[in-house]
Write an enzyme that holds these catalytic residues in place. Structure first.
Site, mmCIF file in Angstrom:
data_model
loop_
_atom_site.group_PDB
_atom_site.id
_atom_site.type_symbol
_atom_site.label_atom_id
_atom_site.label_comp_id
_atom_site.label_asym_id
_atom_site.label_seq_id
_atom_site.Cartn_x
_atom_site.Cartn_y
_atom_site.Cartn_z
ATOM 1 N N ASP A 62 24.838 35.173 36.306
ATOM 2 C CA ASP A 62 26.145 34.518 36.428
ATOM 3 C C ASP A 62 27.148 35.621 36.732
ATOM 4 O O ASP A 62 27.446 36.454 35.865
ATOM 5 C CB ASP A 62 26.491 33.810 35.115
ATOM 6 C CG ASP A 62 27.902 33.228 35.124
ATOM 7 O OD1 ASP A 62 28.623 33.389 36.140
ATOM 8 O OD2 ASP A 62 28.285 32.618 34.106
ATOM 9 N N VAL A 63 27.678 35.632 37.942
ATOM 10 C CA VAL A 63 28.537 36.754 38.345
ATOM 11 C C VAL A 63 29.827 36.841 37.522
ATOM 12 O O VAL A 63 30.477 37.878 37.495
ATOM 13 C CB VAL A 63 28.894 36.731 39.855
ATOM 14 C CG1 VAL A 63 27.663 36.926 40.707
ATOM 15 C CG2 VAL A 63 29.661 35.473 40.238
ATOM 16 N N TYR A 162 41.042 28.239 45.146
ATOM 17 C CA TYR A 162 40.060 28.846 46.057
ATOM 18 C C TYR A 162 40.756 29.796 47.030
ATOM 19 O O TYR A 162 40.316 30.930 47.252
ATOM 20 C CB TYR A 162 39.335 27.741 46.823
ATOM 21 C CG TYR A 162 38.260 28.234 47.770
ATOM 22 C CD1 TYR A 162 37.001 28.573 47.299
ATOM 23 C CD2 TYR A 162 38.508 28.343 49.133
ATOM 24 C CE1 TYR A 162 36.006 29.020 48.169
ATOM 25 C CE2 TYR A 162 37.536 28.790 50.006
ATOM 26 C CZ TYR A 162 36.278 29.120 49.520
ATOM 27 O OH TYR A 162 35.309 29.578 50.381
ATOM 28 N N LYS A 166 40.259 33.907 47.467
ATOM 29 C CA LYS A 166 39.767 34.579 48.672
ATOM 30 C C LYS A 166 40.781 35.603 49.184
ATOM 31 O O LYS A 166 40.416 36.635 49.750
ATOM 32 C CB LYS A 166 39.418 33.545 49.741
ATOM 33 C CG LYS A 166 38.237 32.655 49.344
ATOM 34 C CD LYS A 166 36.989 33.465 48.984
ATOM 35 C CE LYS A 166 35.769 32.623 48.737
ATOM 36 N NZ LYS A 166 34.561 33.420 48.427
ATOM 37 N N THR A 197 27.370 24.014 54.629
ATOM 38 C CA THR A 197 26.464 24.337 53.520
ATOM 39 C C THR A 197 26.714 23.303 52.416
ATOM 40 O O THR A 197 27.668 22.518 52.497
ATOM 41 C CB THR A 197 26.803 25.729 52.984
ATOM 42 O OG1 THR A 197 28.153 25.674 52.506
ATOM 43 C CG2 THR A 197 26.681 26.803 54.045
#
Ligand code: NAD
Length: 267
Positions: A62-63, A162, A166, A197
């Site tokens: 889990d990053v 999000y 980024k 994806t």
């Protein structure tokens, strides 16, 4: 093994599915020994690489959790000895992510924990090994941070947490490039446009939503995973040996156009 990554060890986060999986398979096909670090089950991706004659290992990670990241990096170095490439690909886009007024706190927190802190933690534990590998090999080690085209322009279909995450990835990339430029580690950001994806498909489930996006893509179509991975491969390999702190945007022209052309898509 021959190939554009021959002899290199590449650690890929989120390599069990989507762009990361395609990247893991491609990197292995180009001669890298690949470590797939994913919160989910990577056995399918691992099996595909092994069946094609590539070398890979998988580790649950889990990053967003430091002890998990530390253990995964240690696993990679113990398994393959070196660490040439850190491909920070894992990322999430949560369904309740919206505009600043309506995005819940827990969505902001989780997004930043995975997309921003996850990159930072992987760098924290990988970079000392990457510096050692660079000294040994005489070649630069390479960090490839996956940001997004939304780090470069806004959208009226908001996902503010999000987008913030980024933008942070891009800013961190530049700073890491500056800090490590004379210690043998390069850092670049990869900024994909929309690719179907699992991450994106759940948001663009109907034709109207897809059309709303397609009209803003000059080339008139979504990207293919390999088109993004082509960029990752270039950034990971020695082909980009004098490139650091940059943002490689692969988006069918989105960030370059105000008015898009009419007519059929160009594939
Ligand atoms: P995806 O959802 O298909 O795959 C993401 C992978 O990351 C999965 O295997 C998942 O299990 C893993 N993951 C999620 N949380 C994790 C965690 N905490 N620790 C470790 N692994 C975790 O997504 P994708 O579309 O392949 O996206 C890959 C990267 O590309 C992401 O950073 C995403 O933000 C970015 N990106 C995608 C697009 C797109 O259109 N697909 C566009 C721009 C940027």
């Amino acid at each position: 093994m021959t190939g554009r990554l021959a002899g290199k060890v590449a650690f890929i986060t989120g390599g069990a599915s989507g762009l990361g999986r395609v990247g893991a398979e491609r990197f292995a096909a180009e001669g890298a020994r690949v470590v797939i670090a994913d919160i989910g089950d990577a056995s399918d991706a691992l099996g595909a690489i092994e069946r094609s004659g590539g070398t890979a290992a998988a580790v649950r990670c889990d990053v967003g959790n430091e002890s998990s990241v530390r253990a995964a990096i240690e696993f990679a170095v113990q398994t393959f000895g070196d660490l040439h490439v850190l491909y920070n690909n894992a990322g999430v886009m949560l369904s309740a992510d919206d505009d600043p007024v309506n995005t819940p706190d827990d969505v902001i927190q989780t997004t930043l924990d995975i997309n921003v802190k996850g990159v930072l933690l992987a760098c924290r534990h990988a970079i000392p090994h990457m510096i050692e590998t660079a000294k040994k090999s005489g070649e630069t080690s390479s960090i490839v941070n996956v940001a997004s085209f939304v780090a470069h322009l806004g959208a009226a279909t908001p996902q503010i947490a999000y987008t913030a995450s980024k933008g942070a990835v891009l800013a961190m990339t530049r700073e890491m490039a500056a800090v490590y430029a004379r210690r043998g580690v390069r850092a670049n950001a990869l900024c994909p446009g929309p690719v179907m994806t699992p991450l994106l498909a759940k948001f663009l489930s109907d034709d109207a939503k897809r059309e709303r996006r397609l009209v803003h893509i000059p080339m008139g179509r979504f990207g293919e995973p390999q088109e993004i991975v082509n960029g990752a491969l270039f950034l990971a390999s020695n082909e980009s040996s004098w490139m650091t702190g940059q943002s490689l945007i692969i988006d069918g022209g989105i960030t370059s156009a105000y008015v898009t052309p009419e007519g059929p898509a160009w594939s």
